[in-house]
Scaffold this active site. Structure first.
Site, PDB file in Angstrom:
ATOM      1  N   TYR A   1       0.799  -1.226   0.000  1.00  0.00           N
ATOM      2  CA  TYR A   1       0.000   0.000   0.000  1.00  0.00           C
ATOM      3  C   TYR A   1       0.839   1.287   0.000  1.00  0.00           C
ATOM      4  O   TYR A   1       0.289   2.380  -0.077  1.00  0.00           O
ATOM      5  CB  TYR A   1      -0.908   0.033   1.234  1.00  0.00           C
ATOM      6  CG  TYR A   1      -1.882  -1.123   1.310  1.00  0.00           C
ATOM      7  CD1 TYR A   1      -2.952  -1.222   0.422  1.00  0.00           C
ATOM      8  CD2 TYR A   1      -1.734  -2.118   2.270  1.00  0.00           C
ATOM      9  CE1 TYR A   1      -3.850  -2.271   0.495  1.00  0.00           C
ATOM     10  CE2 TYR A   1      -2.628  -3.180   2.349  1.00  0.00           C
ATOM     11  CZ  TYR A   1      -3.682  -3.245   1.458  1.00  0.00           C
ATOM     12  OH  TYR A   1      -4.568  -4.291   1.523  1.00  0.00           O
TER      13      TYR A   1
ATOM     14  N   ASN B   1     -10.280   1.762   7.671  1.00  0.00           N
ATOM     15  CA  ASN B   1     -11.636   1.777   8.212  1.00  0.00           C
ATOM     16  C   ASN B   1     -11.706   1.794   9.731  1.00  0.00           C
ATOM     17  O   ASN B   1     -12.766   2.094  10.295  1.00  0.00           O
ATOM     18  CB  ASN B   1     -12.422   0.570   7.689  1.00  0.00           C
ATOM     19  CG  ASN B   1     -12.674   0.653   6.192  1.00  0.00           C
ATOM     20  OD1 ASN B   1     -12.184   1.552   5.516  1.00  0.00           O
ATOM     21  ND2 ASN B   1     -13.437  -0.296   5.679  1.00  0.00           N
TER      22      ASN B   1
ATOM     23  N   ASN C   1     -13.720   6.818   4.971  1.00  0.00           N
ATOM     24  CA  ASN C   1     -13.885   5.834   6.035  1.00  0.00           C
ATOM     25  C   ASN C   1     -12.948   6.052   7.211  1.00  0.00           C
ATOM     26  O   ASN C   1     -13.296   5.748   8.361  1.00  0.00           O
ATOM     27  CB  ASN C   1     -13.689   4.422   5.478  1.00  0.00           C
ATOM     28  CG  ASN C   1     -14.852   3.996   4.593  1.00  0.00           C
ATOM     29  OD1 ASN C   1     -15.976   4.444   4.775  1.00  0.00           O
ATOM     30  ND2 ASN C   1     -14.580   3.126   3.634  1.00  0.00           N
TER      31      ASN C   1
ATOM     32  N   ASP D   1      -6.102  11.540   2.431  1.00  0.00           N
ATOM     33  CA  ASP D   1      -6.416  11.780   1.027  1.00  0.00           C
ATOM     34  C   ASP D   1      -7.842  12.319   0.920  1.00  0.00           C
ATOM     35  O   ASP D   1      -8.682  12.047   1.780  1.00  0.00           O
ATOM     36  CB  ASP D   1      -6.264  10.488   0.228  1.00  0.00           C
ATOM     37  CG  ASP D   1      -7.167   9.377   0.753  1.00  0.00           C
ATOM     38  OD1 ASP D   1      -7.077   9.056   1.964  1.00  0.00           O
ATOM     39  OD2 ASP D   1      -7.975   8.838  -0.017  1.00  0.00           O
TER      40      ASP D   1
ATOM     41  N   HIS E   1      -4.398   6.196  -1.299  1.00  0.00           N
ATOM     42  CA  HIS E   1      -4.953   6.190   0.059  1.00  0.00           C
ATOM     43  C   HIS E   1      -3.871   6.417   1.116  1.00  0.00           C
ATOM     44  O   HIS E   1      -4.179   6.779   2.251  1.00  0.00           O
ATOM     45  CB  HIS E   1      -5.636   4.845   0.316  1.00  0.00           C
ATOM     46  CG  HIS E   1      -7.016   4.963   0.882  1.00  0.00           C
ATOM     47  ND1 HIS E   1      -7.748   6.137   0.915  1.00  0.00           N
ATOM     48  CD2 HIS E   1      -7.830   4.026   1.466  1.00  0.00           C
ATOM     49  CE1 HIS E   1      -8.919   5.918   1.463  1.00  0.00           C
ATOM     50  NE2 HIS E   1      -8.997   4.648   1.819  1.00  0.00           N
TER      51      HIS E   1
END
Length: 215
Positions: A15, A92, A138, A117, A20
């Site tokens: 990631y 989340n 989220n 973001d 994100h």
């Protein structure tokens, strides 16, 4: 007065370069990053820095923040330390990590700056925001749920909302080469805002100029 900067992102090498994780990418570019001793706790990685040390580095890195007398603009009653956090809960559930650290160090929600973001801002844009809506993010929803309020500061990095693409797939995809160059310019400019926000006695005064900035 801001005492905690929480950088939202997803934990894991896959990631690192995604949209994100733009806040983590920004954190790595901050001039004091190499001095931070990250430790695992509070469902994430956290570090702290003496406020006086942060002020000195900020003044050296962003001399434009100095006042007319060449002095560092300091708050009336600065905190002893500034705290930094990268939740490892995945986006989340980011609020669980933020709330855990904030509770332990007795930091109020209005003393927290969440960096994230922002689909509703075009790429190449960043800005400071106080409270308000969550724009479907989220990580912000989790922060609100865990803190019991949405009255916290945000530093938003625009990533542009795609017209014909699945949002989840989009935010978990990497920046293109050209986009990465644009984000590099954003990070340079946003570093000044970050320093000003931490050093500000009242960050509300920054909003007229720094609420939305196009690089």
């Amino acid at each position: 007065m801001i005492q905690l900067a929480a950088f939202l992102g997803n934990h894991g090498a896959q990631y690192e370069k995604t949209r994100h994780n733009v806040a983590w990418q920004f954190a790595a570019r901050l001039p004091f990053c190499a001095e931070l001793n990250w430790q695992e706790k509070f469902k994430g990685e956290w570090a702290d820095m003496e406020f006086s040390r942060f002020a000195k580095i900020a003044a050296k890195s962003f001399p434009q923040i100095l006042n007319a007398n060449g002095e560092i603009p300091l708050p009336k009653s600065p905190p002893e330390k500034i705290y930094f956090l990268k939740p490892h809960t995945f986006m989340n559930l980011s609020g669980e990590s933020i709330a855990a650290l904030a509770s332990f160090f007795k930091i109020e929600a209005n003393e927290i700056l969440v960096l994230h973001d922002e689909l509703e801002l075009p790429l190449g844009t960043f800005g400071l925001k106080w409270a308000g809506g969550l724009a479907g993010h989220n990580g912000l929803r989790s922060a609100k749920a865990s803190l019991g309020t949405q009255d916290f500061w945000r530093l938003r990095f625009g990533i542009t909302k795609p017209a014909n693409r699945d949002i989840a797939d989009y935010v978990l995809s990497n920046f293109s080469s050209d986009e990465a160059i644009s984000m590099s310019l954003v990070f340079d400019a946003a570093g000044e805002l970050f320093a000003r926000a931490i050093l500000a006695n009242d960050a509300q005064r920054l909003l007229p100029k720094w609420g939305k900035v196009k690089v």
